[in-house]
Enzyme design. Structure first.
Site, PDB file in Angstrom:
ATOM      1  N   TYR A   1      -0.704  13.309   5.534  1.00 27.57           N
ATOM      2  CA  TYR A   1      -0.773  12.199   7.160  1.00 27.57           C
ATOM      3  C   TYR A   1       0.506  12.424   6.586  1.00 27.57           C
ATOM      4  O   TYR A   1       2.023  12.473   5.998  1.00 27.57           O
ATOM      5  CB  TYR A   1      -0.764  10.762   6.344  1.00 27.57           C
ATOM      6  CG  TYR A   1      -2.638  10.129   6.229  1.00 27.57           C
ATOM      7  CD1 TYR A   1      -3.531  11.787   7.104  1.00 27.57           C
ATOM      8  CD2 TYR A   1      -2.814   8.483   5.967  1.00 27.57           C
ATOM      9  CE1 TYR A   1      -4.289  10.307   6.868  1.00 27.57           C
ATOM     10  CE2 TYR A   1      -4.240   8.502   5.840  1.00 27.57           C
ATOM     11  CZ  TYR A   1      -5.455   9.616   6.482  1.00 27.57           C
ATOM     12  OH  TYR A   1      -6.579   9.040   6.460  1.00 27.57           O
TER      13      TYR A   1
ATOM     14  N   GLU B   1     -13.975  -0.434   5.822  1.00 36.05           N
ATOM     15  CA  GLU B   1     -14.523   0.834   5.549  1.00 36.05           C
ATOM     16  C   GLU B   1     -15.372   0.762   4.802  1.00 36.05           C
ATOM     17  O   GLU B   1     -15.973  -0.467   4.436  1.00 36.05           O
ATOM     18  CB  GLU B   1     -13.149   0.852   4.224  1.00 36.05           C
ATOM     19  CG  GLU B   1     -12.815   2.139   3.729  1.00 36.05           C
ATOM     20  CD  GLU B   1     -11.126   1.926   2.793  1.00 36.05           C
ATOM     21  OE1 GLU B   1     -10.610   1.475   3.634  1.00 36.05           O
ATOM     22  OE2 GLU B   1     -11.782   1.976   1.731  1.00 36.05           O
TER      23      GLU B   1
ATOM     24  N   TYR C   1       0.845  -1.368  -0.098  1.00 37.04           N
ATOM     25  CA  TYR C   1       0.571   0.308  -0.329  1.00 37.04           C
ATOM     26  C   TYR C   1       0.549   1.148   0.633  1.00 37.04           C
ATOM     27  O   TYR C   1       0.551   1.856  -0.678  1.00 37.04           O
ATOM     28  CB  TYR C   1      -0.886   0.182   1.316  1.00 37.04           C
ATOM     29  CG  TYR C   1      -2.036   1.343   1.889  1.00 37.04           C
ATOM     30  CD1 TYR C   1      -2.409   1.769   0.583  1.00 37.04           C
ATOM     31  CD2 TYR C   1      -2.135   1.783   2.224  1.00 37.04           C
ATOM     32  CE1 TYR C   1      -2.845   2.853   0.225  1.00 37.04           C
ATOM     33  CE2 TYR C   1      -1.952   3.295   2.240  1.00 37.04           C
ATOM     34  CZ  TYR C   1      -2.995   3.491   1.277  1.00 37.04           C
ATOM     35  OH  TYR C   1      -4.045   4.676   1.430  1.00 37.04           O
TER      36      TYR C   1
ATOM     37  N   ARG D   1       1.032   6.517  -7.286  1.00 43.72           N
ATOM     38  CA  ARG D   1       0.443   7.349  -7.330  1.00 43.72           C
ATOM     39  C   ARG D   1       0.588   8.888  -7.365  1.00 43.72           C
ATOM     40  O   ARG D   1       0.243   9.126  -8.524  1.00 43.72           O
ATOM     41  CB  ARG D   1      -0.760   6.778  -6.553  1.00 43.72           C
ATOM     42  CG  ARG D   1      -2.216   7.834  -6.930  1.00 43.72           C
ATOM     43  CD  ARG D   1      -3.495   7.595  -6.093  1.00 43.72           C
ATOM     44  NE  ARG D   1      -2.876   7.014  -4.477  1.00 43.72           N
ATOM     45  CZ  ARG D   1      -3.808   6.717  -3.972  1.00 43.72           C
ATOM     46  NH1 ARG D   1      -5.614   6.486  -3.477  1.00 43.72           N
ATOM     47  NH2 ARG D   1      -3.669   6.621  -2.526  1.00 43.72           N
TER      48      ARG D   1
ATOM     49  N   ARG E   1     -11.563  13.582   0.930  1.00 46.50           N
ATOM     50  CA  ARG E   1     -12.701  12.688   1.333  1.00 46.50           C
ATOM     51  C   ARG E   1     -13.636  12.387   0.762  1.00 46.50           C
ATOM     52  O   ARG E   1     -14.361  11.375   0.868  1.00 46.50           O
ATOM     53  CB  ARG E   1     -12.841  13.272   3.012  1.00 46.50           C
ATOM     54  CG  ARG E   1     -11.488  13.828   3.749  1.00 46.50           C
ATOM     55  CD  ARG E   1     -10.730  12.136   4.187  1.00 46.50           C
ATOM     56  NE  ARG E   1     -10.304  12.029   5.016  1.00 46.50           N
ATOM     57  CZ  ARG E   1      -8.992  10.893   5.363  1.00 46.50           C
ATOM     58  NH1 ARG E   1      -9.663   9.797   4.853  1.00 46.50           N
ATOM     59  NH2 ARG E   1      -7.737  11.071   5.701  1.00 46.50           N
TER      60      ARG E   1
HETATM   61  C1  3EB Z   1      -8.040   5.870   5.243  1.00 45.24           C
HETATM   62  O1  3EB Z   1      -8.356   7.225   5.205  1.00 45.24           O
HETATM   63  C2  3EB Z   1      -8.750   4.793   5.335  1.00 45.24           C
HETATM   64  O2  3EB Z   1      -5.400   5.705  -0.776  1.00 45.24           O
HETATM   65  O3  3EB Z   1      -6.720   5.743  -1.845  1.00 45.24           O
HETATM   66  C3  3EB Z   1      -9.964   5.255   2.531  1.00 45.24           C
HETATM   67  C4  3EB Z   1     -10.032   5.647   1.248  1.00 45.24           C
HETATM   68  C5  3EB Z   1      -8.588   5.110   2.433  1.00 45.24           C
HETATM   69  C6  3EB Z   1      -8.774   5.828  -0.457  1.00 45.24           C
HETATM   70  C7  3EB Z   1      -5.995   6.025  -0.943  1.00 45.24           C
HETATM   71  C8  3EB Z   1      -7.143   4.723   1.302  1.00 45.24           C
HETATM   72  C9  3EB Z   1      -8.000   5.217   0.464  1.00 45.24           C
HETATM   73  O4  3EB Z   1      -6.538   6.629   5.001  1.00 45.24           O
HETATM   74  C10 3EB Z   1      -8.243   4.432   4.129  1.00 45.24           C
END
Ligand code: 3EB
Length: 350
Positions: free
Chosen positions: A217, A336, A155, A162, A230
């Protein structure tokens, strides 16, 4: 008969999809089929199909998620991309089977990061040429997402590939143009499948004040941040369309309630409500939890009913949801939830 809708989501079994009448099939932009084995039944359809190898949670026919819009539609292939578009939106799918030749001599990043970068580069090249440059919503299905290879979790490699592709194509990795996304894990023998909706017009990315934007992050979660928003709010034919990204039990940047799937589901639903609050601030007054179509990914099949009960408790007994088994991108996440709202009968205020 109601007014013709601009973008719809339909759930059919593979055999129901295969039996749709020609005038219905002419309206299908693309489908995502969950579980293996439906390929043959649908091979004759001239529609882009994403085959997501998830084990069915409820025994029965393969589930197909179809995006339906107003014809005329045009199908095509551009490089590795299979697509179908109307005059304003495009559904695309790429499938990569990893093997020795997907890693090339001279690759600087770990092998899987390079596979992902090439895949996203193919997407951006195609979208620029085809005239649908705005990526609204992406679904990434990553085999063996939590396994380490070349010294880094896949990941985390995915996030390198990406983000590098976004940058290489002059696309911002932060802010209002970042697409909504879900990224979930599949068994190690599954292909990597990315499918998406793109458009001629931009969408507006929306963030969640309870969570740090994923593109911010800290490094704790990998050398490159994920590139997704989001949610995105867009418009098709004058109607608002809301794509809520895969959402998990994360507050700030930290996982909450490790080991407790019910508490994780609750926290996730609080996050989705918080995203809807932000959508209302953008002028879409009608975004309520019950407007959404939900897709729930559970890491362990036995957690499905507990999460379903939580979703009904929170949204109501009429809640529309599909459940899939998938790995989640952090090992300590058990569930999720993503969602889509198609405000067919409402006039956009955005
Ligand atoms: C998060 O909030 C949970 O890497 O495209 C959710 C939706 C999550 C998309 C992505 C990762 C992704 O980090 C994981």
């Amino acid at each position: 008969m109601g007014k013709s809708l601009s973008l719809q989501l339909r759930y059919w079994s593979a055999s129901e999809l295969g039996r749709q009448r020609a005038d219905e099939l002419r309206r299908v932009l693309g489908v995502a089929c969950f579980s293996v084995g439906s390929e043959q039944a649908l091979a004759a359809l001239d529609i882009p199909q994403a085959y997501i190898h998830v084990p069915p949670l409820i025994p029965g026919p393969a589930l197909c998620e179809a995006w339906v819009t107003d014809p005329p539609l045009r199908q095509g292939v551009h490089g590795k991309l299979r697509y179908c578009c109307s005059e304003s939106i495009l559904f695309g799918v790429l499938t990569t089977v990893e093997n020795a030749s997907t890693t090339r001599p001279g690759d600087l990043s770990p092998g899987f990061a390079c596979v992902v970068e090439r895949m996203y580069s193919d997407i951006f090249d195609a979208l620029d040429v085809l005239g649908f440059p705005h990526l609204w919503r992406v679904w990434n299905h990553v085999p063996d997402i939590n396994r380490e290879s070349d010294g880094l979790e896949r990941y985390r490699q995915f996030n390198i590939g990406r983000q590098d592709a976004f940058k290489a194509h002059g696309r911002s990795t932060v802010g209002v143009s970042v697409p909504a996304a879900s990224t979930v894990g599949l068994a190690s023998n599954a292909p990597l499948v990315v499918h998406f909706i793109a458009a001629c017009q931009p969408a507006t990315a929306i963030e969640n004040p309870r969570q740090i934007s994923a593109y911010h992050y800290p490094e704790l979660y990998g050398p490159r941040s994920p590139t997704f928003s989001r949610a995105t709010l867009a418009e098709v034919g004058g109607h608002p369309v809301l794509f809520v990204s895969g959402t998990a039990s994360i507050v700030g940047h930290q996982t909450q309630h490790a080991g407790n799937v019910v508490a994780q589901a609750r926290e996730t639903l609080r996050n989705i409500e918080s995203i809807l609050d932000q959508v209302r601030r953008h002028g879409e007054a009608y975004a309520r939890p019950s407007d959404l179509l939900y897709k729930v990914y559970v890491r362990y099949p036995q957690d499905r009913s507990a999460v379903a009960a939580e979703l009904r408790r929170s949204v109501g007994d009429q809640v529309q949801a599909v459940y899939l088994q998938a790995d989640i991108c952090r090992r300590n996440l058990l569930v999720e939830i993503e969602a889509t709202a198609l405000y067919a009968d409402m006039v956009s205020t955005c």
